[in-house]
Scaffold this motif. Structure first.
Motif, short mmCIF file in Angstrom:
data_model
loop_
_atom_site.label_atom_id
_atom_site.label_comp_id
_atom_site.label_asym_id
_atom_site.label_seq_id
_atom_site.Cartn_x
_atom_site.Cartn_y
_atom_site.Cartn_z
N THR A 150 0.82 -1.24 0.00
CA THR A 150 0.00 0.00 0.00
C THR A 150 0.84 1.27 0.00
O THR A 150 0.30 2.37 -0.14
CB THR A 150 -0.91 0.02 1.23
OG1 THR A 150 -0.09 -0.01 2.43
CG2 THR A 150 -1.87 -1.16 1.22
N ALA A 151 2.16 1.20 0.20
CA ALA A 151 3.01 2.40 0.27
C ALA A 151 3.18 3.02 -1.11
O ALA A 151 3.01 2.36 -2.14
CB ALA A 151 4.37 2.04 0.87
N ARG A 152 3.50 4.33 -1.12
CA ARG A 152 3.76 5.09 -2.34
C ARG A 152 5.17 5.66 -2.28
O ARG A 152 5.73 5.85 -1.19
CB ARG A 152 2.75 6.23 -2.50
CG ARG A 152 1.31 5.76 -2.56
CD ARG A 152 1.07 4.95 -3.86
NE ARG A 152 -0.32 4.52 -3.96
CZ ARG A 152 -0.77 3.33 -3.64
NH1 ARG A 152 0.09 2.45 -3.11
NH2 ARG A 152 -2.03 3.02 -3.80
N ARG B 156 2.93 5.60 3.22
CA ARG B 156 1.52 5.39 2.91
C ARG B 156 0.82 6.74 2.71
O ARG B 156 1.24 7.76 3.25
CB ARG B 156 0.84 4.61 4.04
CG ARG B 156 1.38 3.19 4.20
CD ARG B 156 0.48 2.37 5.11
NE ARG B 156 -0.81 2.09 4.49
CZ ARG B 156 -1.97 2.58 4.89
NH1 ARG B 156 -2.03 3.37 5.96
NH2 ARG B 156 -3.09 2.29 4.26
N PRO B 157 -0.26 6.78 1.92
CA PRO B 157 -1.00 8.05 1.73
C PRO B 157 -1.47 8.62 3.06
O PRO B 157 -1.81 7.89 3.98
CB PRO B 157 -2.18 7.62 0.85
CG PRO B 157 -1.71 6.39 0.14
CD PRO B 157 -0.81 5.67 1.10
N GLY B 158 -1.45 9.95 3.11
CA GLY B 158 -1.87 10.65 4.32
C GLY B 158 -1.14 11.98 4.46
O GLY B 158 -0.40 12.40 3.57
N VAL C 259 0.40 13.14 1.10
CA VAL C 259 0.81 12.05 0.20
C VAL C 259 -0.45 11.44 -0.37
O VAL C 259 -1.34 10.98 0.38
CB VAL C 259 1.66 11.00 0.94
CG1 VAL C 259 2.02 9.85 0.00
CG2 VAL C 259 2.90 11.64 1.53
N THR C 260 -0.57 11.45 -1.68
CA THR C 260 -1.78 10.97 -2.34
C THR C 260 -1.64 9.50 -2.73
O THR C 260 -0.64 8.83 -2.41
CB THR C 260 -2.07 11.82 -3.58
OG1 THR C 260 -1.03 11.58 -4.54
CG2 THR C 260 -2.08 13.30 -3.22
N ASP C 261 -2.60 8.97 -3.48
CA ASP C 261 -2.58 7.58 -3.94
C ASP C 261 -1.73 7.38 -5.17
O ASP C 261 -1.62 6.26 -5.69
CB ASP C 261 -4.02 7.10 -4.22
CG ASP C 261 -4.80 6.90 -2.92
OD1 ASP C 261 -4.17 6.55 -1.91
OD2 ASP C 261 -6.03 7.11 -2.94
N ALA C 262 -1.15 8.47 -5.69
CA ALA C 262 -0.30 8.32 -6.88
C ALA C 262 0.90 7.46 -6.54
O ALA C 262 1.45 7.54 -5.43
CB ALA C 262 0.15 9.69 -7.38
N ASP C 263 1.35 6.63 -7.51
CA ASP C 263 2.44 5.70 -7.25
C ASP C 263 3.74 6.43 -6.95
O ASP C 263 4.49 6.04 -6.06
CB ASP C 263 2.63 4.76 -8.45
CG ASP C 263 1.47 3.79 -8.58
OD1 ASP C 263 0.77 3.56 -7.56
OD2 ASP C 263 1.24 3.31 -9.69
#
Length: 702
Positions: free
Chosen positions: A67-69, A99-101, A121-125
């Protein structure tokens, strides 16, 4: 192993039988049953806990990794950056797995201010964060040669050199350096910042040049801009720019020239030979104002300061009418001064003064010489004579005695009333060039008269009620209406305008489109201009009263206007031109044949040559020398408008109420043509201006 081997049957003991050597090697062990009082041991639990923990960690790590980016933190700064993320992150070089947040990220770089910011931090890879921390100021030392220069940044002085360890922001900084007697300089300093120490040394350029001035005589002094600086031949440091250089020496005329100095460009000026100064004679006489001639040339009147050519003798003569001449010779050295006081001896003439009344007092040049007739020897110059007696008007005259010639001067004093009457001149001129004629009702056959008109008179209006008035005070009345040019001396911006393309605004046309208040304020302005007491009371720009004892300019009263226009000897005029209607000749400017398109109504068969107002004085004057009393423009008069009472007592010198809403208008105009309007008894009223309404000025004679 063969299939047969695998398929051997088990024995009762649980072992398969073997053959041969193998059977001999394997022997059964003795069976020992368990102790029925003991239970079998249970395996330990901690291996399971360890196994579970490892499993959880592996599971969590796998979940984080899945789940990390990727977050790349780029720091725009010189030096090694320390990055701290307030949360779980895994650094991988310049990138972090996270992770996103929202995370609080702190960046620290030596020489920069700490950078801290909450970042999403978004969901973008793959994500990137650019950090630009603020550079810390640099530590700058400023030196100058010579020291003591003033340093300014952006026009703000920060001190004088030397300036140690200044905290200056990184980047280009413009410095202004000034020091008296040195050229101002401007330096662009690139401040490194990050606490780096820098030193800037500034060499100032002198802002002067060496000037050498030479003069004859050699003891001359050199003055720069009226300040003594050096002697002739000495070197002087002079600031760059334009200056005034003078060479001065006692007894010589100053030599002066313009001097332009360029910094660093030395000059030796061409030698100057000074001209010897003239001698100065300060000459006074008793009495003063005597004529002075030197070497036969008239030089002026005493007291007198005159220059004389040095080194030779001059002949000086002092003379005054009525006094004996005085002469003397004088020689002065160059630049020398001398003072002389010459007392002239008067020539005497005999004057006999015959005074009436006999107890009148005689004054000569302000000094009393006694009462009654006198015979005096006086200097043969003009004498100021004054004769006084209480209750009588003083008389002043000038007498010039003649040596050897007897004179007789007769002075008869008048009572104050007689003198006041005699002092009234037939006409006066205002400061604007307006002529005013004297009208003295007491000197005429009829000074008590009727205003208004009989009810039987054709054209008579209801406000023309017959009533009696008496005039006793002499007054002056302007021969013409006030012009545009004269009114614009008071109010430059005034515009009388035009009507149907016909101008009302030419210089010599009567001023129109003014209110009664404006006309009254004009009178006050003219009074002040001539030093007379204002007639009208002005309260913050509003006329709200008047002073009947004032001799300042004003509008004529309605009674004065009527007397001036109508009373001729012991008879009354009906129209300005006489009693005939209509007039047969162009004698007044009214609505004639040419005015039809403007006025809409005309006096049929009459032509005066003007569509609108005419220049003042264009038509014949009346029996008192007054122009346009029955035409051209109607005129404001002083009085508040009222309809008089037929039963009222006769009023003497009436002026009306102190103030009111409407004021009286008298006289016809270029816009009027009917019989009722052209009669001299016609009355109108208002407060505002009209294009056919002006005024003329008046004032009491005493």
């Amino acid at each position: 192993m063969t299939q047969n081997d695998d398929m051997r049957p088990l024995t009762a003991e649980g072992f398969a039988p073997v053959s041969g050597d193998s059977a001999e090697a394997l022997k059964p062990s003795g069976f020992q049953p368990l102790d029925p009082g003991k239970r079998p041991e249970r395996p330990p639990i901690w291996p399971k806990i360890i196994l579970a923990t490892v499993g959880l960690i592996v599971t969590t790590l796998l979940f984080f990794l899945l789940t990390a980016r990727s977050l790349e933190v780029q720091v725009d700064a010189i030096g090694s950056a320390t990055i701290d993320i307030d949360g779980i992150s895994v650094p991988l070089g310049k990138r972090y797995l996270i992770r996103p947040g929202r995370y609080l990220i702190t960046v620290q770089v030596p020489g920069y201010r700490d950078w801290q910011q909450e970042t999403l931090v978004t969901d973008a890879d793959s994500q990137q964060l650019l950090v630009t921390p603020a550079i810390l100021p640099g530590r700058v030392t400023l030196l100058s040669e010579p020291a003591g220069a003033s340093i300014a940044i952006a026009g703000q002085v920060i001190g004088t050199t030397p300036l140690q360890a200044l905290n200056l922001e990184a980047g280009p900084t413009s410095l202004q350096i000034t020091l008296p007697r040195y050229q101002a300089q401007q330096e662009l300093l690139e401040v490194t910042g990050r606490g780096v120490e820098q030193t800037l040394s500034i060499a100032l350029e002198p802002d002067w040049a060496n000037i050498t001035a030479l003069a004859i005589p050699k003891d001359a002094t050199v003055w720069i801009d009226d300040e003594p600086r050096a002697n002739s031949g000495e070197v002087i440091e002079v600031l760059s720019g334009e200056h005034r250089l003078s060479l001065r020496a006692p007894g010589y005329i100053d030599a002066t020239r313009d001097l332009k100095v360029v910094a660093g460009v030395n000059q030796t000026l061409e030698s100057v030979t000074l001209v010897p100064a003239a001698g100065v004679l300060d000459l006074q006489s008793n009495p003063s104002a005597a004529n002075v001639t030197i070497d036969g040339e008239f030089m002026g009147l005493t007291p007198l300061t005159v220059e004389l050519a040095p080194g030779r003798e001059h002949r000086v003569q002092v003379n005054k009418v009525g006094y004996s001449r005085k002469s003397f010779s004088l020689s002065l050295e160059k630049g020398a001064t001398a003072s002389r006081v010459t007392t002239l001896k008067p020539k005497l003439g005999n004057v006999a003064f015959e005074l009436a009344p006999g107890n009148a007092e005689l004054f000569i040049n302000g000094r009393s010489r006694g009462r009654g007739n006198q015979a005096l020897d006086l200097a043969a110059v003009e004498q100021r004579v004054e004769v006084k007696l209480e209750g009588y008007a003083s008389q002043r005259l000038r007498v010039t005695p003649r040596q050897g010639l007897e004179q007789v001067v007769v002075v008869t004093l008048l009572t104050e009333a007689e003198a006041r009457k005699a002092a009234l001149t037939p006409e006066i001129t205002s400061a604007l060039g307006q002529t005013l004629v004297l009208i003295d009702p007491l000197a005429e056959p009829l000074n008590s008269f009727s205003m208004g008109a009989s009810r039987r008179e054709p054209g008579r209006r209801s406000n023309e009620v017959l009533h009696n008035v008496t005039l006793e005070r002499a007054f002056y009345l302007a021969t013409t209406e006030t012009t545009n040019a004269q009114f614009r001396m008071f109010l430059e911006s005034h515009d009388s305008g035009q009507i149907e393309g016909n101008s009302l605004n030419r210089e010599q046309q009567p001023v129109v489109k003014i209110s009664w208040q404006q006309a009254a304020r004009f009178c006050n302005w003219l009074s002040i201009k001539e030093g007379l007491p204002p007639f009208y009371r002005d309260t913050q720009g509003i006329i709200d009263g008047y002073n009947p004892s004032s001799t300042g300019y004003r509008l004529p009263s309605e009674a004065e206007w009527s007397f001036a226009g109508r009373i001729e000897g012991e008879s009354y005029r009906k129209f300005a031109w006489g009693d005939d209607f209509p007039p047969s000749q162009p004698v007044v400017n009214v609505a004639d044949n040419t005015s039809a398109l403007v006025t809409g109504r005309i006096l049929n068969g009459y032509a005066d040559g003007y569509i609108v107002s005419a220049p003042v004085g264009s038509f014949p004057k009346n029996h008192r020398g007054l122009f346009d009393m029955g035409g051209n423009v109607a005129e404001w008069v002083h009085d508040v408008y009222v309809i008089p009472s037929a039963n009222a007592k006769s009023a003497t010198d009436p002026m009306g109420a102190l103030k009111g809403d409407n004021y009286t208008v008298r006289g016809a105009s270029w816009a009027l043509s009917r019989l009722a309007e052209l009669r001299l008894t016609f009355r109108d009223y208002g407060a505002s201006g009209r294009d056919d309404l002006g005024f003329r000025i008046a004032r009491y004679a005493e």
